[in-house]
Design an enzyme around this catalytic site. Structure first.
Site, PDB file in Angstrom:
ATOM      1  N   TYR A  36     119.500  45.127  26.834  1.00  0.00           N
ATOM      2  CA  TYR A  36     118.233  45.844  26.687  1.00  0.00           C
ATOM      3  C   TYR A  36     118.031  46.796  27.868  1.00  0.00           C
ATOM      4  O   TYR A  36     117.704  47.970  27.691  1.00  0.00           O
ATOM      5  CB  TYR A  36     117.078  44.835  26.601  1.00  0.00           C
ATOM      6  CG  TYR A  36     115.717  45.476  26.495  1.00  0.00           C
ATOM      7  CD1 TYR A  36     115.180  45.799  25.258  1.00  0.00           C
ATOM      8  CD2 TYR A  36     114.965  45.765  27.639  1.00  0.00           C
ATOM      9  CE1 TYR A  36     113.932  46.393  25.152  1.00  0.00           C
ATOM     10  CE2 TYR A  36     113.729  46.365  27.546  1.00  0.00           C
ATOM     11  CZ  TYR A  36     113.202  46.675  26.305  1.00  0.00           C
ATOM     12  OH  TYR A  36     111.970  47.267  26.222  1.00  0.00           O
ATOM     13  N   GLU A 113      91.834  30.800  10.516  1.00  0.00           N
ATOM     14  CA  GLU A 113      92.673  31.288  11.622  1.00  0.00           C
ATOM     15  C   GLU A 113      92.380  30.522  12.902  1.00  0.00           C
ATOM     16  O   GLU A 113      91.319  29.930  13.046  1.00  0.00           O
ATOM     17  CB  GLU A 113      92.355  32.776  11.886  1.00  0.00           C
ATOM     18  CG  GLU A 113      92.649  33.656  10.717  1.00  0.00           C
ATOM     19  CD  GLU A 113      92.147  35.083  10.926  1.00  0.00           C
ATOM     20  OE1 GLU A 113      91.761  35.438  12.051  1.00  0.00           O
ATOM     21  OE2 GLU A 113      92.139  35.825   9.939  1.00  0.00           O
ATOM     22  N   LYS A 115      91.203  30.403  16.680  1.00  0.00           N
ATOM     23  CA  LYS A 115      90.325  31.225  17.507  1.00  0.00           C
ATOM     24  C   LYS A 115      90.965  31.334  18.888  1.00  0.00           C
ATOM     25  O   LYS A 115      90.911  30.400  19.693  1.00  0.00           O
ATOM     26  CB  LYS A 115      88.929  30.595  17.593  1.00  0.00           C
ATOM     27  CG  LYS A 115      87.910  31.492  18.240  1.00  0.00           C
ATOM     28  CD  LYS A 115      86.523  30.905  18.007  1.00  0.00           C
ATOM     29  CE  LYS A 115      85.417  31.772  18.578  1.00  0.00           C
ATOM     30  NZ  LYS A 115      85.607  32.186  19.946  1.00  0.00           N
ATOM     31  N   ASP A 117      91.619  32.155  22.597  1.00  0.00           N
ATOM     32  CA  ASP A 117      90.685  32.247  23.713  1.00  0.00           C
ATOM     33  C   ASP A 117      91.113  33.322  24.697  1.00  0.00           C
ATOM     34  O   ASP A 117      91.798  33.061  25.680  1.00  0.00           O
ATOM     35  CB  ASP A 117      90.592  30.881  24.405  1.00  0.00           C
ATOM     36  CG  ASP A 117      89.316  30.754  25.208  1.00  0.00           C
ATOM     37  OD1 ASP A 117      88.448  31.641  25.086  1.00  0.00           O
ATOM     38  OD2 ASP A 117      89.190  29.771  25.943  1.00  0.00           O
ATOM     39  N   TYR A 226      93.659  40.484  14.442  1.00  0.00           N
ATOM     40  CA  TYR A 226      92.998  39.642  13.454  1.00  0.00           C
ATOM     41  C   TYR A 226      92.023  40.381  12.546  1.00  0.00           C
ATOM     42  O   TYR A 226      91.370  39.758  11.715  1.00  0.00           O
ATOM     43  CB  TYR A 226      92.324  38.442  14.102  1.00  0.00           C
ATOM     44  CG  TYR A 226      91.377  38.755  15.240  1.00  0.00           C
ATOM     45  CD1 TYR A 226      90.270  39.573  15.053  1.00  0.00           C
ATOM     46  CD2 TYR A 226      91.578  38.212  16.505  1.00  0.00           C
ATOM     47  CE1 TYR A 226      89.409  39.860  16.083  1.00  0.00           C
ATOM     48  CE2 TYR A 226      90.726  38.483  17.552  1.00  0.00           C
ATOM     49  CZ  TYR A 226      89.637  39.319  17.331  1.00  0.00           C
ATOM     50  OH  TYR A 226      88.783  39.598  18.358  1.00  0.00           O
ATOM     51  N   LYS A 290      87.075  32.932   7.433  1.00  0.00           N
ATOM     52  CA  LYS A 290      86.612  34.198   6.874  1.00  0.00           C
ATOM     53  C   LYS A 290      86.737  34.190   5.355  1.00  0.00           C
ATOM     54  O   LYS A 290      87.717  33.674   4.820  1.00  0.00           O
ATOM     55  CB  LYS A 290      87.477  35.346   7.420  1.00  0.00           C
ATOM     56  CG  LYS A 290      87.466  35.457   8.937  1.00  0.00           C
ATOM     57  CD  LYS A 290      88.511  36.427   9.467  1.00  0.00           C
ATOM     58  CE  LYS A 290      88.479  36.431  10.992  1.00  0.00           C
ATOM     59  NZ  LYS A 290      89.574  37.202  11.594  1.00  0.00           N
ATOM     60  N   LYS A 314      83.836  25.637  16.617  1.00  0.00           N
ATOM     61  CA  LYS A 314      84.221  25.491  18.027  1.00  0.00           C
ATOM     62  C   LYS A 314      84.622  24.052  18.320  1.00  0.00           C
ATOM     63  O   LYS A 314      83.889  23.119  17.981  1.00  0.00           O
ATOM     64  CB  LYS A 314      83.055  25.883  18.930  1.00  0.00           C
ATOM     65  CG  LYS A 314      82.671  27.347  18.815  1.00  0.00           C
ATOM     66  CD  LYS A 314      83.343  28.175  19.870  1.00  0.00           C
ATOM     67  CE  LYS A 314      82.487  28.196  21.101  1.00  0.00           C
ATOM     68  NZ  LYS A 314      82.904  29.239  22.044  1.00  0.00           N
ATOM     69  N   CYS A 409      96.387  20.206  61.447  1.00  0.00           N
ATOM     70  CA  CYS A 409      97.212  19.974  60.266  1.00  0.00           C
ATOM     71  C   CYS A 409      97.315  18.467  60.026  1.00  0.00           C
ATOM     72  O   CYS A 409      97.613  17.716  60.965  1.00  0.00           O
ATOM     73  CB  CYS A 409      98.598  20.582  60.487  1.00  0.00           C
ATOM     74  SG  CYS A 409      99.787  20.110  59.221  1.00  0.00           S
ATOM     75  N   CYS A 412     101.338  17.561  60.969  1.00  0.00           N
ATOM     76  CA  CYS A 412     101.953  17.633  62.298  1.00  0.00           C
ATOM     77  C   CYS A 412     100.917  17.707  63.414  1.00  0.00           C
ATOM     78  O   CYS A 412     101.259  17.803  64.583  1.00  0.00           O
ATOM     79  CB  CYS A 412     102.897  18.832  62.373  1.00  0.00           C
ATOM     80  SG  CYS A 412     102.040  20.409  62.290  1.00  0.00           S
ATOM     81  N   CYS A 439      98.443  25.834  58.596  1.00  0.00           N
ATOM     82  CA  CYS A 439      99.021  25.120  59.729  1.00  0.00           C
ATOM     83  C   CYS A 439      99.696  26.159  60.616  1.00  0.00           C
ATOM     84  O   CYS A 439     100.385  27.039  60.122  1.00  0.00           O
ATOM     85  CB  CYS A 439     100.037  24.096  59.213  1.00  0.00           C
ATOM     86  SG  CYS A 439     101.044  23.406  60.528  1.00  0.00           S
ATOM     87  N   CYS A 444     106.529  22.872  60.893  1.00  0.00           N
ATOM     88  CA  CYS A 444     105.819  21.685  60.391  1.00  0.00           C
ATOM     89  C   CYS A 444     106.672  20.998  59.324  1.00  0.00           C
ATOM     90  O   CYS A 444     107.162  21.640  58.393  1.00  0.00           O
ATOM     91  CB  CYS A 444     104.473  22.105  59.806  1.00  0.00           C
ATOM     92  SG  CYS A 444     103.626  20.797  58.886  1.00  0.00           S
TER      93      CYS A 444
HETATM   94  S1  IVH Z   1      87.250  37.876  13.952  1.00  0.00           S
HETATM   95  C1  IVH Z   1      83.669  40.179  12.693  1.00  0.00           C
HETATM   96  N1  IVH Z   1      89.249  36.251  14.400  1.00  0.00           N
HETATM   97  O1  IVH Z   1      86.165  35.230  19.061  1.00  0.00           O
HETATM   98  C2  IVH Z   1      84.568  39.166  13.267  1.00  0.00           C
HETATM   99  N2  IVH Z   1      87.753  36.720  16.186  1.00  0.00           N
HETATM  100  O2  IVH Z   1      83.481  34.208  19.464  1.00  0.00           O
HETATM  101  C3  IVH Z   1      85.431  39.730  14.292  1.00  0.00           C
HETATM  102  N3  IVH Z   1      88.379  35.653  18.307  1.00  0.00           N
HETATM  103  O3  IVH Z   1      84.646  38.366  19.599  1.00  0.00           O
HETATM  104  C4  IVH Z   1      86.197  38.734  15.020  1.00  0.00           C
HETATM  105  N4  IVH Z   1      90.204  34.671  17.558  1.00  0.00           N
HETATM  106  O4  IVH Z   1      87.053  37.998  20.471  1.00  0.00           O
HETATM  107  C5  IVH Z   1      88.160  36.855  14.921  1.00  0.00           C
HETATM  108  N5  IVH Z   1      91.106  34.887  14.662  1.00  0.00           N
HETATM  109  C6  IVH Z   1      90.030  35.486  15.176  1.00  0.00           C
HETATM  110  C7  IVH Z   1      89.651  35.336  16.525  1.00  0.00           C
HETATM  111  C8  IVH Z   1      88.488  35.961  17.006  1.00  0.00           C
HETATM  112  C9  IVH Z   1      89.437  34.888  18.612  1.00  0.00           C
HETATM  113  C10 IVH Z   1      87.310  36.023  19.271  1.00  0.00           C
HETATM  114  C11 IVH Z   1      86.844  37.445  19.203  1.00  0.00           C
HETATM  115  C12 IVH Z   1      85.362  37.366  18.935  1.00  0.00           C
HETATM  116  C13 IVH Z   1      85.054  35.993  19.460  1.00  0.00           C
HETATM  117  C14 IVH Z   1      83.759  35.443  18.882  1.00  0.00           C
END
Ligand code: IVH
Length: 679
Positions: A36, A113, A115, A117, A226, A290, A314, A409, A412, A439, A444
């Site tokens: 690469y 999906e 979520k 973080d 997403y 969704k 959550k 320390c 030592c 230290c 040490c």
């Molecule tokens: S959909 C209208 N899908 O969670 C909906 N959000 O707590 C748009 N997030 O602001 C968001 N994974 O930053 C969606 N699979 C997922 C997500 C996701 C993480 C975050 C996103 C959102 C926040 C809300």
């Protein structure tokens, strides 16, 4: 002629984009890092010779050369909404009841999906080219993050044109930091006495707020798409198909997306992930549910703040309450003193926690933490336990006093050096004071023990049976004063140690002998150069091929390497210009240390073969198996053909296994693969 060159440049770009996609999105590289790099260097060279051919979407242009002054505001073409939360199955059922009612008992389907973080981002593509990226901000207006987002390799600068691309396509998704990169970043921060990030989300957000995109580039951020924002032509009529279309355009979409026909299915999927979220390489804080059909989403509408067709589930925060029994002070390999809390053992997220890092003395002061305090602990990035709150009301005020910065320390007894630096924390507006306590004694024993422990550790020289108890004895008896001394150990020296039977002594010496020809990157990493972790070790080894080349490198050459910022370049340069270090390395060489350079690939029965992987493997993640395959000299391919030599089959294999059987391609399992890689 000029035409030929321009064609060649375009071909190279196309090839590099393809390999970026294979590596960063599909986790299935087809070529080695060296191959690469060769493509990349060739492209860079042609562009240097013909600067008029440079385009903004060239893979060489991901990182801009200089820091920006600040971030402009960006008004979102379509608002970036937030999501309402639920916390249990009953609340999910309430959500489902509302949907059912609003859709007057029409059929509907859910997409479930993870979520992720991290932080939300909107990436604008015009005619398939990335033109702008902006953070969510207040949902209407965000910050321009284009220069930093461009450095994230999983995000294509140009969309694959195979499917037709709408004139304008805003891709929405989450930028996140994988757990491994988070741990490595905090390790580096601890080494330089900087305060660590509390969790991968803060680390990702902080990295995206940096004014110098060269540093962002080194942070290993990743991305999952997403949703879409503004789009001139819809990609599909529903959410699931849209995600599949984004995937076809070369965007990374999380593989764990499930369709669910009713709320019971949804709940089952959510509970499933709640129990196995630790197995992921990145942090998730819940699930997102969704309604699939865009027409139905339209009917359901939004509340202004959040869509009514979407909800999050959550996960409960994993926290525990316990008591601080005592405070230990650890001396790190750079001499920095770090306080650690010994806790009354408590169960947290599947493990028993007895200790929590307190990071530094500023943290103790900020928390006002004292011995015997009741505290709340949490796992940062699901890995490292830390104290997040002190229940001061539960404190016995007559029997508690603040923790003082040690004047000596603990190992030592030399005086400590306390420095207070004013610095802006990543992304912060204002300067803050950082206290480092070090230290003052470069000799040490604790520092030496830490350095030796790191050198022989799994991620570095990987010498087996070289544990802390042995290192304690070797250092205390003066048998080890630097890394070269490890290679002077013999059976007479080792056999006189406590609890060391002849057999264990032989095993230890065997391990030491083997490590003499360890990979070069492991040796470079093991030296413990300030700011140089495993990843930088690999970059340096790939770039310089031999230790001598690295030692001879000047500061300009070091600074010119992609992914290596000025700070790392400076510490590498300083390390290799220090005569003591050079003398030690020379001594190691004379004792037979001769690391394997990255070009000396080992040959195995798999060398030159093509392997297709299907199904879930027990011992490898997708990335690990791809690395193991390339490491054995074979290459991976994503589809089975007559040219395929082996199909490696895991649990729940796809159609690839059937195809292999049909074509008469040999099918192997993990055990057989491991046998073959070991020759
Ligand atoms: S959909 C209208 N899908 O969670 C909906 N959000 O707590 C748009 N997030 O602001 C968001 N994974 O930053 C969606 N699979 C997922 C997500 C996701 C993480 C975050 C996103 C959102 C926040 C809300």
């Amino acid at each position: 002629m000029a035409d030929d060159i321009s064609k060649k440049v375009e071909l190279l770009r196309k090839e590099i984009r393809r390999h970026d996609h294979l590596y960063y999105v599909l986790n299935a590289p087809e070529i080695t890092d060296q191959q690469y790099d060769k493509l990349f260097t060739e492209l860079r060279k042609l562009e240097e010779e013909h600067p008029d051919l440079i385009t903004a979407d060239s893979p060489t242009q991901r990182v801009s050369g200089k820091p920006v002054e600040g971030f402009a505001s960006v008004k979102h073409a379509a608002p970036m909404l937030s999501i309402d939360n639920t916390y249990n199955a009953d609340e999910l059922r309430d959500f489902d009841n509302r949907i059912q009612k609003a859709l007057s008992d029409e059929d509907y389907k859910y997409i479930v999906e993870l979520k992720i973080d991290g932080l939300a981002i909107s990436i604008r593509y015009e005619n398939g080219k990335l033109t702008q990226a902006a953070t969510r901000g207040d949902g209407q207006t965000g910050d321009d993050a284009t220069s930093n987002v461009r450095t994230i390799k999983a995000i294509p600068l140009t969309l694959m044109q195979e499917a037709s691309v709408p004139e304008v396509l805003e891709v929405r998704g989450e930028i996140y930091m994988p757990k491994k990169s988070f741990a490595e970043l905090n390790r580096q921060k601890a080494e330089t006495g900087e305060p660590p990030f509390a969790n991968p989300r803060n680390a990702a957000a902080g990295s995206l707020k940096l004014l110098d995109s060269r540093i962002t580039a080194s942070r290993n951020l990743a991305f999952f798409a997403y949703a879409i924002g503004q789009v001139t032509e819809p990609l599909a009529d529903g959410h699931y198909k849209t995600l599949k279309a984004l995937e076809k355009l070369s965007l990374p979409v999380n593989p764990n997306i499930k369709q669910a026909k009713n709320i019971d299915d949804v709940i089952k999927i959510c509970q499933g992930w709640q129990n196995k979220k630790e197995t992921l390489g990145y942090q998730i804080d819940g699930m997102v549910i969704k309604v699939d059909s865009f027409a139905q989403q339209q009917i359901l509408g939004t509340t202004g703040r959040a869509p009514k067709w979407c909800i999050s589930y959550k996960f409960p925060a994993e926290q525990a309450e316990t008591i601080v029994e005592s405070i230990d002070i650890q001396v790190g390999k750079t001499g920095i003193l770090t306080p650690v809390a010994n806790l009354k053992p408590v169960k947290l997220a599947g493990t028993k926690v007895k200790r929590a890092s307190l990071h530094n003395f500023d943290q103790i002061k900020k928390l006002d933490l004292r011995v015997s305090d009741t505290v709340i602990i949490e796992k940062a990035g699901e890995i490292i336990p830390q104290v997040i709150e002190v229940k001061t009301k539960k404190r016995d005020i007559f029997d508690s006093k603040p923790i003082e910065i040690p004047a000596n320390c603990p190992s030592c007894d030399s005086p400590t050096v306390v420095t207070v630096n004013k610095r802006k924390e990543t992304g912060a507006e204002e300067e803050r004071e950082f206290t480092t306590v070090k230290c003052s004694n470069p000799n040490c024993n604790s520092i030496l023990k830490e350095r030796v422990g790191y050198f022989v550790g799994r991620g570095q020289m990987d010498i087996e049976n070289f544990g802390p108890a042995l290192i304690d004895q070797l250092v205390n008896k003066g048998l080890i004063k630097n890394f070269a001394d490890i290679y002077k150990l013999d059976i007479f020296k080792v056999a006189q140690l406590d609890r060391m039977a002849t057999k264990s002594a032989e095993n230890l010496l065997d391990g030491i002998e083997k490590s003499k020809t360890q990979d070069l990157w492991r040796l470079i990493t093991g030296l413990g150069i300030l700011n140089v972790g495993g990843q930088t070790g690999e970059i340096l080894a790939d770039k310089f091929i031999t230790l001598d080349n690295l030692i001879a490198a000047d500061i300009e050459t070091l600074e010119s390497i992609d992914q290596i910022g000025p700070t790392i370049a400076q510490s590498v340069f300083e390390y290799f210009t220090n005569p003591d270090n050079i003398a030690m390395i020379e001594e190691m060489k004379s004792l037979g240390v001769s690391p394997k350079s990255p070009t000396e690939k080992k040959t195995t029965p798999l060398t030159g073969k093509t392997i297709v992987v299907t199904g879930t493997l027990e011992n490898f993640t997708r990335t690990q198996i791809a690395q193991a395959i390339t490491g054995s000299g074979a290459k991976t391919s994503s589809s089975v053909s007559k040219k395929t030599d082996y199909v490696l089959v895991g649990a729940n294999p796809g159609s690839k296994a059937e195809k292999a059987a049909k074509l008469g391609v040999e099918i192997i399992d993990e055990k057989k693969f491991i046998e073959l890689t070991n020759g």
